[in-house]
Design a protein around this motif. Structure first.
Motif, PDB file in Angstrom:
ATOM      1  N   PRO A 103      -6.688   3.106   6.201  1.00  0.00           N
ATOM      2  CA  PRO A 103      -5.805   1.990   5.844  1.00  0.00           C
ATOM      3  C   PRO A 103      -6.651   0.877   5.230  1.00  0.00           C
ATOM      4  O   PRO A 103      -7.655   0.476   5.817  1.00  0.00           O
ATOM      5  CB  PRO A 103      -5.209   1.564   7.188  1.00  0.00           C
ATOM      6  CG  PRO A 103      -6.199   2.004   8.214  1.00  0.00           C
ATOM      7  CD  PRO A 103      -6.926   3.190   7.653  1.00  0.00           C
ATOM      8  N   LEU A 104      -6.278   0.398   4.062  1.00  0.00           N
ATOM      9  CA  LEU A 104      -7.105  -0.597   3.380  1.00  0.00           C
ATOM     10  C   LEU A 104      -6.529  -2.004   3.459  1.00  0.00           C
ATOM     11  O   LEU A 104      -7.244  -2.953   3.749  1.00  0.00           O
ATOM     12  CB  LEU A 104      -7.300  -0.198   1.899  1.00  0.00           C
ATOM     13  CG  LEU A 104      -8.083   1.098   1.658  1.00  0.00           C
ATOM     14  CD1 LEU A 104      -8.121   1.421   0.174  1.00  0.00           C
ATOM     15  CD2 LEU A 104      -9.505   0.999   2.194  1.00  0.00           C
ATOM     16  N   HIS A 105      -5.245  -2.134   3.187  1.00  0.00           N
ATOM     17  CA  HIS A 105      -4.659  -3.474   3.161  1.00  0.00           C
ATOM     18  C   HIS A 105      -4.613  -4.054   4.576  1.00  0.00           C
ATOM     19  O   HIS A 105      -4.277  -3.346   5.527  1.00  0.00           O
ATOM     20  CB  HIS A 105      -3.235  -3.406   2.577  1.00  0.00           C
ATOM     21  CG  HIS A 105      -2.722  -4.739   2.148  1.00  0.00           C
ATOM     22  ND1 HIS A 105      -2.154  -5.631   3.028  1.00  0.00           N
ATOM     23  CD2 HIS A 105      -2.714  -5.357   0.928  1.00  0.00           C
ATOM     24  CE1 HIS A 105      -1.802  -6.725   2.376  1.00  0.00           C
ATOM     25  NE2 HIS A 105      -2.131  -6.590   1.092  1.00  0.00           N
ATOM     26  N   GLU A 123       0.855  -1.206   0.000  1.00  0.00           N
ATOM     27  CA  GLU A 123       0.000   0.000   0.000  1.00  0.00           C
ATOM     28  C   GLU A 123       0.881   1.243   0.000  1.00  0.00           C
ATOM     29  O   GLU A 123       1.959   1.238   0.593  1.00  0.00           O
ATOM     30  CB  GLU A 123      -0.919  -0.009   1.233  1.00  0.00           C
ATOM     31  CG  GLU A 123      -2.026   1.029   1.172  1.00  0.00           C
ATOM     32  CD  GLU A 123      -3.169   0.769   2.160  1.00  0.00           C
ATOM     33  OE1 GLU A 123      -4.119   1.565   2.153  1.00  0.00           O
ATOM     34  OE2 GLU A 123      -3.120  -0.208   2.943  1.00  0.00           O
ATOM     35  N   LEU A 124       0.401   2.289  -0.670  1.00  0.00           N
ATOM     36  CA  LEU A 124       1.156   3.551  -0.737  1.00  0.00           C
ATOM     37  C   LEU A 124       0.146   4.694  -0.794  1.00  0.00           C
ATOM     38  O   LEU A 124      -0.770   4.671  -1.617  1.00  0.00           O
ATOM     39  CB  LEU A 124       2.031   3.554  -2.002  1.00  0.00           C
ATOM     40  CG  LEU A 124       3.090   4.655  -2.188  1.00  0.00           C
ATOM     41  CD1 LEU A 124       4.083   4.225  -3.264  1.00  0.00           C
ATOM     42  CD2 LEU A 124       2.515   5.998  -2.576  1.00  0.00           C
ATOM     43  N   ALA A 125       0.306   5.667   0.109  1.00  0.00           N
ATOM     44  CA  ALA A 125      -0.613   6.814   0.115  1.00  0.00           C
ATOM     45  C   ALA A 125       0.003   7.971   0.872  1.00  0.00           C
ATOM     46  O   ALA A 125       1.039   7.818   1.528  1.00  0.00           O
ATOM     47  CB  ALA A 125      -1.937   6.420   0.780  1.00  0.00           C
ATOM     48  N   GLU A 126      -0.655   9.131   0.770  1.00  0.00           N
ATOM     49  CA  GLU A 126      -0.236  10.263   1.602  1.00  0.00           C
ATOM     50  C   GLU A 126      -0.402   9.839   3.058  1.00  0.00           C
ATOM     51  O   GLU A 126      -1.328   9.118   3.403  1.00  0.00           O
ATOM     52  CB  GLU A 126      -1.114  11.485   1.300  1.00  0.00           C
ATOM     53  CG  GLU A 126      -0.735  12.146  -0.016  1.00  0.00           C
ATOM     54  CD  GLU A 126      -1.677  13.295  -0.383  1.00  0.00           C
ATOM     55  OE1 GLU A 126      -2.489  13.684   0.475  1.00  0.00           O
ATOM     56  OE2 GLU A 126      -1.580  13.767  -1.520  1.00  0.00           O
ATOM     57  N   ARG A 137      -3.367  -2.313   8.187  1.00  0.00           N
ATOM     58  CA  ARG A 137      -4.287  -2.197   9.326  1.00  0.00           C
ATOM     59  C   ARG A 137      -3.688  -2.851  10.579  1.00  0.00           C
ATOM     60  O   ARG A 137      -3.811  -2.328  11.687  1.00  0.00           O
ATOM     61  CB  ARG A 137      -5.631  -2.843   8.984  1.00  0.00           C
ATOM     62  CG  ARG A 137      -6.354  -2.095   7.864  1.00  0.00           C
ATOM     63  CD  ARG A 137      -7.492  -2.927   7.298  1.00  0.00           C
ATOM     64  NE  ARG A 137      -8.597  -3.023   8.242  1.00  0.00           N
ATOM     65  CZ  ARG A 137      -9.587  -2.147   8.321  1.00  0.00           C
ATOM     66  NH1 ARG A 137      -9.606  -1.116   7.490  1.00  0.00           N
ATOM     67  NH2 ARG A 137     -10.547  -2.288   9.187  1.00  0.00           N
ATOM     68  N   ALA A 138      -3.024  -3.984  10.381  1.00  0.00           N
ATOM     69  CA  ALA A 138      -2.395  -4.674  11.514  1.00  0.00           C
ATOM     70  C   ALA A 138      -1.264  -3.820  12.095  1.00  0.00           C
ATOM     71  O   ALA A 138      -1.132  -3.691  13.317  1.00  0.00           O
ATOM     72  CB  ALA A 138      -1.863  -6.029  11.066  1.00  0.00           C
ATOM     73  N   LEU A 139      -0.451  -3.213  11.223  1.00  0.00           N
ATOM     74  CA  LEU A 139       0.648  -2.351  11.702  1.00  0.00           C
ATOM     75  C   LEU A 139       0.098  -1.162  12.489  1.00  0.00           C
ATOM     76  O   LEU A 139       0.614  -0.814  13.549  1.00  0.00           O
ATOM     77  CB  LEU A 139       1.468  -1.819  10.513  1.00  0.00           C
ATOM     78  CG  LEU A 139       2.496  -2.731   9.848  1.00  0.00           C
ATOM     79  CD1 LEU A 139       3.220  -1.969   8.752  1.00  0.00           C
ATOM     80  CD2 LEU A 139       3.514  -3.263  10.843  1.00  0.00           C
TER      81      LEU A 139
END
Length: 313
Positions: free
Chosen positions: A246-248, A235-238, A252-254
């Protein structure tokens, strides 16, 4: 990739790094792609062994790449390159290492440590010019110029890391790879080093690739974050978008593992665990997709449909 009106300083395309022999190869980084814009701080986050340091070392040409391209200011810098380009890359890309004790030569004085790279690039400098540059670099990171005549073991961890930063700055780089630059430091010193890196970025217009496993630090210093799991960016985002949506499942776990300052919230929070076997990629293969503007994710058709639904909520 996106946001075309900003200048891309470094571009990584389908990067692969393989270790081991031909008979027993191990792919540490698999098909990684991202752009870093001039003047931004780009974060690369993942747990130990995920391949984030390997990517940083591949960019600066410590680790050889087995496939893909690293393009810096429009020129390919991985693989075989001319001596002239190699010299330019050495000057313009610098690295701050994780362990300030191990990355400094114990037998050399600070003056030599800080100016060693400079001597390789600017061979015609006189002793006075070199000493003036060392003094300037030391004072920029908040150290006294007279520290130049001392040895690394005479300094604290935070001071040693500042020496490491001075060693990078003296080369007048455009791009700095900071590999877990604060993880070996005491908590009280961490904020000082982060503030120093931020201030230097504003003064000099530096671009950073910031590698860390601690997301709360990342939120403080980065503009965009790429999350890496076992050599693949998922995943990559601002930064704020990633924290808000958080989608992946791995991201989400992190995020769920970040400690909260409020003890009541800390007790009530739900820890998410990531199980890679939750993905069924046997037929429907995952692809790297821009799910909303500037937000990229790795997933197959079924997962992407679920992520899109989640964004609507």
């Amino acid at each position: 990739m996106e946001n075309n009106n900003r200048e891309v300083l470094l571009s990584v395309k389908d990067l692969e790094v393989t270790f081991g022999s031909k008979r027993k190869p191990f792919k540490a980084v698999k098909g990684v792609s991202f752009d870093i814009y001039k003047g931004e701080t780009f974060g690369l986050v993942g747990e130990s062994g995920s391949g984030k340091t390997t990517i940083g070392r591949a960019i600066i040409r410590i680790n050889p790449t087995s496939a893909g391209e690293v393009i810096f200011k429009g020129e390919k810098i991985n693989g075989k390159i001319s001596r002239e380009l190699d010299k330019r890359v050495t000057q313009q890309i610098q690295m701050i290492f994780q362990d300030p004790m191990a990355s400094l030569n114990e037998r050399a004085k600070v003056d030599y440590i800080v100016s060693e790279g400079l001597m390789n690039v600017q061979k015609d400098l006189s002793k006075e010019e070199r000493e003036a540059k060392v003094s300037k670099a030391l004072s920029e990171v908040g150290l006294l110029p007279e520290f130049a005549s001392r040895f690394p073991h005479e300094f604290s961890g935070g001071q040693r890391q500042r020496i490491g930063i001075a060693r990078s700055l003296i080369m007048e780089p455009e791009f700095i790879i900071a590999d877990e630059p604060i993880s070996a430091l005491d908590v009280s010193i961490r904020a000082q080093v982060l503030n120093l890196l931020s201030a230097l970025q504003k003064e000099r217009g530096l671009t950073y690739l910031f590698i860390a496993h601690d997301l709360s630090v990342m939120r403080f210093i980065t503009d965009r974050i790429a999350v890496i799991h076992k050599g693949v960016i998922v995943e990559l985002a601002e930064t704020e978008k990633l924290f808000a949506h958080p989608l992946h499942p791995y991201t989400r776990a992190l995020l769920s593992a970040i400690p909260m300052p409020d003890p009541i919230s800390e007790k009530q929070k739900k820890l998410e665990t990531y199980d890679p076997s939750m993905h069924d990629y046997s037929v429907d293969k995952p692809v790297w997709t821009e799910i909303e503007e500037g937000h990229f994710i790795m997933g197959n058709e079924k997962e992407l449909a679920e992520y899109r639904e989640r964004l609507k909520d």
